[in-house]
Scaffold this motif. Sequence first.
Motif, PDB file in Angstrom:
ATOM      1  N   ALA A  36       0.835  -1.208   0.000  1.00  0.00           N
ATOM      2  CA  ALA A  36       0.000   0.000   0.000  1.00  0.00           C
ATOM      3  C   ALA A  36       0.871   1.260   0.000  1.00  0.00           C
ATOM      4  O   ALA A  36       0.574   2.226  -0.707  1.00  0.00           O
ATOM      5  N   LEU A  37       1.942   1.242   0.770  1.00  0.00           N
ATOM      6  CA  LEU A  37       2.846   2.390   0.827  1.00  0.00           C
ATOM      7  C   LEU A  37       3.510   2.628  -0.528  1.00  0.00           C
ATOM      8  O   LEU A  37       3.538   3.755  -1.025  1.00  0.00           O
ATOM      9  N   PHE A  38       4.034   1.572  -1.129  1.00  0.00           N
ATOM     10  CA  PHE A  38       4.674   1.707  -2.438  1.00  0.00           C
ATOM     11  C   PHE A  38       3.685   2.196  -3.497  1.00  0.00           C
ATOM     12  O   PHE A  38       4.020   3.034  -4.326  1.00  0.00           O
ATOM     13  N   ARG A  39       2.471   1.671  -3.487  1.00  0.00           N
ATOM     14  CA  ARG A  39       1.456   2.113  -4.449  1.00  0.00           C
ATOM     15  C   ARG A  39       1.179   3.603  -4.286  1.00  0.00           C
ATOM     16  O   ARG A  39       1.088   4.342  -5.268  1.00  0.00           O
ATOM     17  N   LYS A  40       1.038   4.036  -3.026  1.00  0.00           N
ATOM     18  CA  LYS A  40       0.726   5.443  -2.756  1.00  0.00           C
ATOM     19  C   LYS A  40       1.869   6.353  -3.197  1.00  0.00           C
ATOM     20  O   LYS A  40       1.650   7.368  -3.854  1.00  0.00           O
ATOM     21  N   VAL A  41       3.093   6.000  -2.844  1.00  0.00           N
ATOM     22  CA  VAL A  41       4.247   6.855  -3.142  1.00  0.00           C
ATOM     23  C   VAL A  41       4.559   6.871  -4.640  1.00  0.00           C
ATOM     24  O   VAL A  41       4.840   7.928  -5.200  1.00  0.00           O
ATOM     25  N   THR A  42       4.504   5.707  -5.280  1.00  0.00           N
ATOM     26  CA  THR A  42       4.919   5.634  -6.688  1.00  0.00           C
ATOM     27  C   THR A  42       3.796   5.938  -7.668  1.00  0.00           C
ATOM     28  O   THR A  42       4.051   6.400  -8.770  1.00  0.00           O
ATOM     29  N   MET A  48       4.866  -8.639 -10.287  1.00  0.00           N
ATOM     30  CA  MET A  48       5.837  -9.592  -9.752  1.00  0.00           C
ATOM     31  C   MET A  48       7.028  -9.670 -10.704  1.00  0.00           C
ATOM     32  O   MET A  48       6.866  -9.774 -11.912  1.00  0.00           O
ATOM     33  N   TRP A  49       8.212  -9.611 -10.130  1.00  0.00           N
ATOM     34  CA  TRP A  49       9.460  -9.796 -10.873  1.00  0.00           C
ATOM     35  C   TRP A  49      10.084 -11.061 -10.305  1.00  0.00           C
ATOM     36  O   TRP A  49      10.417 -11.118  -9.124  1.00  0.00           O
ATOM     37  N   GLY A  50      10.189 -12.081 -11.138  1.00  0.00           N
ATOM     38  CA  GLY A  50      10.654 -13.362 -10.646  1.00  0.00           C
ATOM     39  C   GLY A  50       9.626 -13.916  -9.683  1.00  0.00           C
ATOM     40  O   GLY A  50       8.492 -13.433  -9.610  1.00  0.00           O
ATOM     41  N   PRO A  51      10.018 -14.905  -8.885  1.00  0.00           N
ATOM     42  CA  PRO A  51       9.046 -15.550  -8.006  1.00  0.00           C
ATOM     43  C   PRO A  51       8.730 -14.802  -6.714  1.00  0.00           C
ATOM     44  O   PRO A  51       7.765 -15.131  -6.039  1.00  0.00           O
ATOM     45  N   SER A  52       9.538 -13.750  -6.355  1.00  0.00           N
ATOM     46  CA  SER A  52       9.330 -13.189  -5.017  1.00  0.00           C
ATOM     47  C   SER A  52       9.571 -11.686  -4.865  1.00  0.00           C
ATOM     48  O   SER A  52       9.565 -11.187  -3.747  1.00  0.00           O
ATOM     49  N   ILE A  53       9.764 -10.960  -5.949  1.00  0.00           N
ATOM     50  CA  ILE A  53       9.992  -9.519  -5.847  1.00  0.00           C
ATOM     51  C   ILE A  53       8.781  -8.778  -6.403  1.00  0.00           C
ATOM     52  O   ILE A  53       8.319  -9.067  -7.507  1.00  0.00           O
ATOM     53  N   ILE A  54       8.300  -7.808  -5.643  1.00  0.00           N
ATOM     54  CA  ILE A  54       7.181  -6.978  -6.079  1.00  0.00           C
ATOM     55  C   ILE A  54       7.784  -5.678  -6.573  1.00  0.00           C
ATOM     56  O   ILE A  54       8.451  -4.964  -5.820  1.00  0.00           O
ATOM     57  N   GLY A  55       7.580  -5.378  -7.851  1.00  0.00           N
ATOM     58  CA  GLY A  55       8.178  -4.199  -8.465  1.00  0.00           C
ATOM     59  C   GLY A  55       7.149  -3.138  -8.805  1.00  0.00           C
ATOM     60  O   GLY A  55       6.008  -3.453  -9.160  1.00  0.00           O
ATOM     61  N   TYR A  56       7.573  -1.892  -8.698  1.00  0.00           N
ATOM     62  CA  TYR A  56       6.722  -0.739  -8.998  1.00  0.00           C
ATOM     63  C   TYR A  56       7.450   0.098 -10.040  1.00  0.00           C
ATOM     64  O   TYR A  56       8.480   0.708  -9.749  1.00  0.00           O
ATOM     65  N   GLY A  57       6.926   0.094 -11.266  1.00  0.00           N
ATOM     66  CA  GLY A  57       7.575   0.791 -12.357  1.00  0.00           C
ATOM     67  C   GLY A  57       8.781   0.011 -12.852  1.00  0.00           C
ATOM     68  O   GLY A  57       9.189  -0.994 -12.263  1.00  0.00           O
ATOM     69  N   LEU A  72      13.100  -3.495 -12.505  1.00  0.00           N
ATOM     70  CA  LEU A  72      12.117  -2.778 -11.701  1.00  0.00           C
ATOM     71  C   LEU A  72      12.719  -1.479 -11.188  1.00  0.00           C
ATOM     72  O   LEU A  72      13.903  -1.410 -10.885  1.00  0.00           O
ATOM     73  N   ALA A  73      11.901  -0.452 -11.119  1.00  0.00           N
ATOM     74  CA  ALA A  73      12.377   0.847 -10.652  1.00  0.00           C
ATOM     75  C   ALA A  73      12.540   0.856  -9.136  1.00  0.00           C
ATOM     76  O   ALA A  73      13.496   1.417  -8.604  1.00  0.00           O
ATOM     77  N   THR A  74      11.604   0.244  -8.439  1.00  0.00           N
ATOM     78  CA  THR A  74      11.655   0.157  -6.984  1.00  0.00           C
ATOM     79  C   THR A  74      10.757  -1.002  -6.566  1.00  0.00           C
ATOM     80  O   THR A  74       9.937  -1.477  -7.361  1.00  0.00           O
ATOM     81  N   GLY A  75      10.914  -1.468  -5.358  1.00  0.00           N
ATOM     82  CA  GLY A  75      10.073  -2.571  -4.904  1.00  0.00           C
ATOM     83  C   GLY A  75      10.619  -3.236  -3.660  1.00  0.00           C
ATOM     84  O   GLY A  75      11.512  -2.706  -2.996  1.00  0.00           O
ATOM     85  N   PHE A  76      10.089  -4.418  -3.389  1.00  0.00           N
ATOM     86  CA  PHE A  76      10.517  -5.140  -2.181  1.00  0.00           C
ATOM     87  C   PHE A  76      10.237  -6.626  -2.336  1.00  0.00           C
ATOM     88  O   PHE A  76       9.507  -7.054  -3.223  1.00  0.00           O
ATOM     89  N   SER A  77      10.836  -7.380  -1.440  1.00  0.00           N
ATOM     90  CA  SER A  77      10.598  -8.816  -1.362  1.00  0.00           C
ATOM     91  C   SER A  77      10.482  -9.203   0.112  1.00  0.00           C
ATOM     92  O   SER A  77      11.359  -8.867   0.906  1.00  0.00           O
ATOM     93  N   PRO A  78       9.407  -9.901   0.474  1.00  0.00           N
ATOM     94  CA  PRO A  78       9.249 -10.328   1.866  1.00  0.00           C
ATOM     95  C   PRO A  78      10.019 -11.626   2.130  1.00  0.00           C
ATOM     96  O   PRO A  78       9.461 -12.706   2.132  1.00  0.00           O
ATOM     97  N   ARG A  79      11.313 -11.511   2.315  1.00  0.00           N
ATOM     98  CA  ARG A  79      12.167 -12.680   2.583  1.00  0.00           C
ATOM     99  C   ARG A  79      11.864 -13.223   3.982  1.00  0.00           C
ATOM    100  O   ARG A  79      11.233 -12.558   4.785  1.00  0.00           O
ATOM    101  N   LYS A  80      12.375 -14.411   4.274  1.00  0.00           N
ATOM    102  CA  LYS A  80      12.076 -15.049   5.560  1.00  0.00           C
ATOM    103  C   LYS A  80      12.601 -14.267   6.755  1.00  0.00           C
ATOM    104  O   LYS A  80      11.921 -14.132   7.769  1.00  0.00           O
TER     105      LYS A  80
END
Length: 144
Positions: A36-42, A48-57, A72-80
Amino acid sequence: MSRSGNKTVPTDQNVTDYLEAVEPAARAEDALRLDALFRKVTGFVPVMWGPSIIGYGRYDYRYKSGREGSFLATGFSPRKTAFSIYIMPGYADFTDFLSRLGKHKTGKSCLYVNKLSDIDESVLAELIRAGLDDLAKRWLVKPD
């Protein structure tokens, strides 16, 4: 013109389904808040980029060597063990933001956060915007 053959490429996997399946439940809640934060800011819809990265732009690059590709321009992955947050393209000094952020670790272009309660989310929002603005000085950032 050689394409980079990046291993990490966009997929058709559903972002929300992926985030809701993250374990444990508290990590999934943090992941959904980050989304939600990434959506709002970007202003970008995540992919999805690969199996586990969420990319924005994304941005297309071409180095002097001739290597080119998209990423991907920016994003995150919820690693263990921590969230890997891809927000620092590696060009600028983000020390001011990082000093105000809270408990974190950094890599070359990654920020590692164990849980969102460890950091100031408003500073993270500033950092996401600053990272995107810095990246846009070098490459055209566009929606995916």
